[in-house]
Design a protein around this motif. Structure first.
Motif: not given
Length: 253
Positions: A230-240
């Motif tokens: 959800d944080m990534r979908s809100k464009k708060r961060c990139y995640i690998k």
């Protein structure tokens, strides 16, 4: 006027007929109230960041824990490579820190994140617990959302573990001596990036209270992945999703 038995029965019949007509014409007046005076709506203390828990419950209604859904695929949900994260790191981060002494001189640019009620920071050997303010806020928000999700899903509270934060150039050089996968141009150099371990967690317990029931690490990983998605979908961060390192590697954006 004298009230005789005949008049009493006639009046009773008329009142009964009127009530029957009212019920026939307005049937809703005979239905019970959906919420009684004793069933005052109670809004849960925590809201689920993943599930959007905004439905109030009543004292007489037994609330059910929210389901644990996880994500369809860790690799596909968290695919952001180092090259993608590097763009954000250079945009929001500090210039690469040379060594520990250089980091101490950057306190106007960096925030100490070594202590929080929402997450635990591992003893750091190849990094130091500093982030730029934007990344520190992201980490704190992830921790709060993780707590909220555990609460509404009926899972005992746990803190996730941060395993790597800001790396100096000296740290990267030492790391490359025994880790061939470590990149010289690391996002960790900019104070925008941190790693969260997904296979270890710290139980939140009252030192004087009863021992909390154990929770499988996989279960906690499922919940954490929902929060991070959800944080990534809100464009708060990139995640690998890192398999060998056993962590979620993320950069603020």
């Amino acid at each position: 006027m004298r009230l005789t038995k005949k008049r009493y029965l006639l009046g009773f019949a008329i009142v009964t007929l009127l009530l029957w007509l009212v019920r026939l014409l307005f049937p809703q007046v005979a239905e019970p109230n959906s919420v009684s005076a004793t069933e005052v709506p109670i809004v849960p203390k925590y809201a689920d960041a993943d599930m959007g828990a905004d439905k109030p419950v009543t004292k007489n209604e037994k609330s059910s824990p929210h389901p644990i859904l996880s994500v369809p695929s860790y690799r596909e949900t968290f695919p952001d490579t180092n090259a993608i994260q590097m763009v954000a790191a250079r945009r929001w981060g500090v210039s690469p820190v040379k060594n520990r002494a250089d980091a101490e001189g950057r306190m106007r640019e960096l925030v100490y994140i070594g202590s929080s009620p929402y997450y635990h920071v591992d003893p750091l050997r190849q990094s130091i617990p500093y982030l730029v303010p934007r990344a520190a806020v992201l980490l704190q928000d992830i921790g709060q959302a993780f707590f909220d999700s555990l609460y509404v899903k009926g899972i005992p509270l746990h803190r996730f573990i941060v395993t790597s934060v800001l790396r100096t150039k000296d740290d990267v050089a030492r790391l490359r001596n025994f880790n061939g996968n470590a990149t010289e141009n690391s996002c960790h150099l900019y104070g925008t990036t941190f790693d969260i371990c997904y296979n270890r967690y710290q139980t939140v317990e009252d030192p004087d209270g009863e021992h909390r029931r154990q929770v499988r690490n996989d279960t906690l990983k499922y919940v954490l992945s929902e929060v991070l998605r959800d944080m990534r979908s809100k464009k708060r961060c990139y995640i690998k999703y890192e398999v060998k390192q056993g962590c979620f590697h993320m950069t603020v954006r």
